[in-house]
Design a protein around this motif. Structure first.
Motif, PDB file in Angstrom:
ATOM      1  N   UNK A 193      48.790  34.016  43.237  1.00 35.87           N
ATOM      2  CA  UNK A 193      48.492  33.841  41.962  1.00 35.87           C
ATOM      3  C   UNK A 193      46.556  34.089  41.468  1.00 35.87           C
ATOM      4  N   UNK A 194      45.924  33.027  42.411  1.00 38.30           N
ATOM      5  CA  UNK A 194      44.526  32.789  42.813  1.00 38.30           C
ATOM      6  C   UNK A 194      43.841  34.795  42.884  1.00 38.30           C
ATOM      7  N   UNK A 195      44.241  34.910  44.128  1.00 43.13           N
ATOM      8  CA  UNK A 195      44.525  36.426  44.858  1.00 43.13           C
ATOM      9  C   UNK A 195      44.354  37.784  43.517  1.00 43.13           C
ATOM     10  N   UNK A 196      45.391  37.426  42.634  1.00 41.22           N
ATOM     11  CA  UNK A 196      46.366  38.302  42.176  1.00 41.22           C
ATOM     12  C   UNK A 196      44.852  38.786  40.799  1.00 41.22           C
ATOM     13  N   UNK A 197      45.008  36.965  40.096  1.00 38.89           N
ATOM     14  CA  UNK A 197      43.537  36.600  39.510  1.00 38.89           C
ATOM     15  C   UNK A 197      42.035  37.933  39.450  1.00 38.89           C
ATOM     16  N   UNK A 198      42.131  37.565  40.701  1.00 38.19           N
ATOM     17  CA  UNK A 198      40.951  37.501  41.381  1.00 38.19           C
ATOM     18  C   UNK A 198      40.851  40.092  41.298  1.00 38.19           C
ATOM     19  N   UNK A 199      42.122  39.672  41.442  1.00 35.97           N
ATOM     20  CA  UNK A 199      42.054  41.608  41.720  1.00 35.97           C
ATOM     21  C   UNK A 199      42.082  41.893  40.405  1.00 35.97           C
ATOM     22  N   UNK A 200      42.645  41.275  39.439  1.00 36.60           N
ATOM     23  CA  UNK A 200      42.929  42.098  38.238  1.00 36.60           C
ATOM     24  C   UNK A 200      40.879  41.690  37.297  1.00 36.60           C
ATOM     25  N   UNK A 201      40.825  40.490  37.519  1.00 37.39           N
ATOM     26  CA  UNK A 201      39.444  41.339  37.312  1.00 37.39           C
ATOM     27  C   UNK A 201      38.559  42.149  38.111  1.00 37.39           C
ATOM     28  N   UNK A 202      39.092  41.742  39.134  1.00 37.85           N
ATOM     29  CA  UNK A 202      37.442  42.898  39.980  1.00 37.85           C
ATOM     30  C   UNK A 202      38.172  44.529  39.523  1.00 37.85           C
ATOM     31  N   UNK A 203      38.748  44.728  39.113  1.00 37.85           N
ATOM     32  CA  UNK A 203      39.926  46.452  38.527  1.00 37.85           C
ATOM     33  C   UNK A 203      38.788  45.984  37.568  1.00 37.85           C
ATOM     34  N   UNK A 204      39.279  45.263  36.418  1.00 32.21           N
ATOM     35  CA  UNK A 204      39.044  45.383  35.177  1.00 32.21           C
ATOM     36  C   UNK A 204      37.211  45.613  35.104  1.00 32.21           C
ATOM     37  N   UNK A 205      36.362  45.049  35.641  1.00 34.35           N
ATOM     38  CA  UNK A 205      34.856  45.097  35.804  1.00 34.35           C
ATOM     39  C   UNK A 205      34.828  46.289  36.570  1.00 34.35           C
ATOM     40  N   UNK A 206      35.336  46.778  37.955  1.00 38.32           N
ATOM     41  CA  UNK A 206      35.341  48.323  37.948  1.00 38.32           C
ATOM     42  C   UNK A 206      35.184  49.194  36.770  1.00 38.32           C
ATOM     43  N   UNK A 207      36.601  49.398  36.190  1.00 38.77           N
ATOM     44  CA  UNK A 207      36.563  50.362  35.070  1.00 38.77           C
ATOM     45  C   UNK A 207      35.507  49.854  34.192  1.00 38.77           C
ATOM     46  N   UNK A 208      34.938  48.415  33.880  1.00 36.77           N
ATOM     47  CA  UNK A 208      33.861  48.320  32.353  1.00 36.77           C
ATOM     48  C   UNK A 208      32.251  49.296  32.962  1.00 36.77           C
ATOM     49  N   UNK A 209      32.201  48.802  34.613  1.00 35.49           N
ATOM     50  CA  UNK A 209      31.003  49.770  34.694  1.00 35.49           C
ATOM     51  C   UNK A 209      31.168  50.922  35.093  1.00 35.49           C
ATOM     52  N   UNK A 210      32.375  51.327  35.952  1.00 37.69           N
ATOM     53  CA  UNK A 210      32.203  53.176  36.252  1.00 37.69           C
ATOM     54  C   UNK A 210      32.205  54.089  34.544  1.00 37.69           C
ATOM     55  N   UNK A 211      33.246  53.438  33.213  1.00 38.37           N
ATOM     56  CA  UNK A 211      32.728  53.530  32.276  1.00 38.37           C
ATOM     57  C   UNK A 211      30.870  53.694  31.753  1.00 38.37           C
ATOM     58  N   UNK A 212      30.477  52.602  31.392  1.00 34.84           N
ATOM     59  CA  UNK A 212      29.264  52.780  31.387  1.00 34.84           C
ATOM     60  C   UNK A 212      27.865  53.097  32.168  1.00 34.84           C
ATOM     61  N   UNK A 213      28.174  53.358  33.660  1.00 33.82           N
ATOM     62  CA  UNK A 213      27.840  54.352  34.655  1.00 33.82           C
ATOM     63  C   UNK A 213      27.977  56.335  34.025  1.00 33.82           C
ATOM     64  N   UNK A 214      28.651  56.116  33.676  1.00 35.04           N
ATOM     65  CA  UNK A 214      29.495  57.192  32.781  1.00 35.04           C
ATOM     66  C   UNK A 214      28.128  58.224  31.994  1.00 35.04           C
ATOM     67  N   UNK A 215      28.660  56.773  30.232  1.00 35.62           N
ATOM     68  CA  UNK A 215      27.934  56.767  29.940  1.00 35.62           C
ATOM     69  C   UNK A 215      26.532  57.025  29.757  1.00 35.62           C
ATOM     70  N   UNK A 216      25.313  55.988  30.933  1.00 31.13           N
ATOM     71  CA  UNK A 216      24.044  55.975  31.139  1.00 31.13           C
ATOM     72  C   UNK A 216      24.183  57.636  31.713  1.00 31.13           C
ATOM     73  N   UNK A 217      24.599  57.415  32.932  1.00 29.66           N
ATOM     74  CA  UNK A 217      24.434  58.969  33.305  1.00 29.66           C
ATOM     75  C   UNK A 217      24.625  60.065  32.229  1.00 29.66           C
TER      76      UNK A 217
END
Length: 63
Positions: free
Chosen positions: A29-53
């Motif tokens: 359960x901890x591993x699943x939670x960490x993976x989900x958090x990592x994927x959410x952060x990835x998508x957020x930073x991807x969108x922010x990077x595309x907007x900044x670019x």
């Protein structure tokens, strides 16, 4: 964060082999939670990077 998720999965696998089902389930359960958090952060930073670019590109095009 993905590295921590993989470490938790390995610990869960070892705990399951030795018969510690409760500990194994908790680490899964901890591993699943960490993976989900990592994927959410990835998508957020991807969108922010595309907007900044795009803003940088627009600024360079105006010059």
């Amino acid at each position: 964060m993905i590295k921590l998720a993989l470490i938790c999965l390995v610990i869960a696998l070892v705990a399951a082999i030795f018969g510690f089902g409760g500990v194994s389930g908790a680490f899964v359960n901890i591993a699943i939670a960490l993976f989900v958090i990592a994927m959410i952060l990835f998508v957020v930073f991807l969108v922010l990077g595309l907007m900044a670019g795009k803003k940088v590109k627009d600024t360079v095009d105006r010059m």
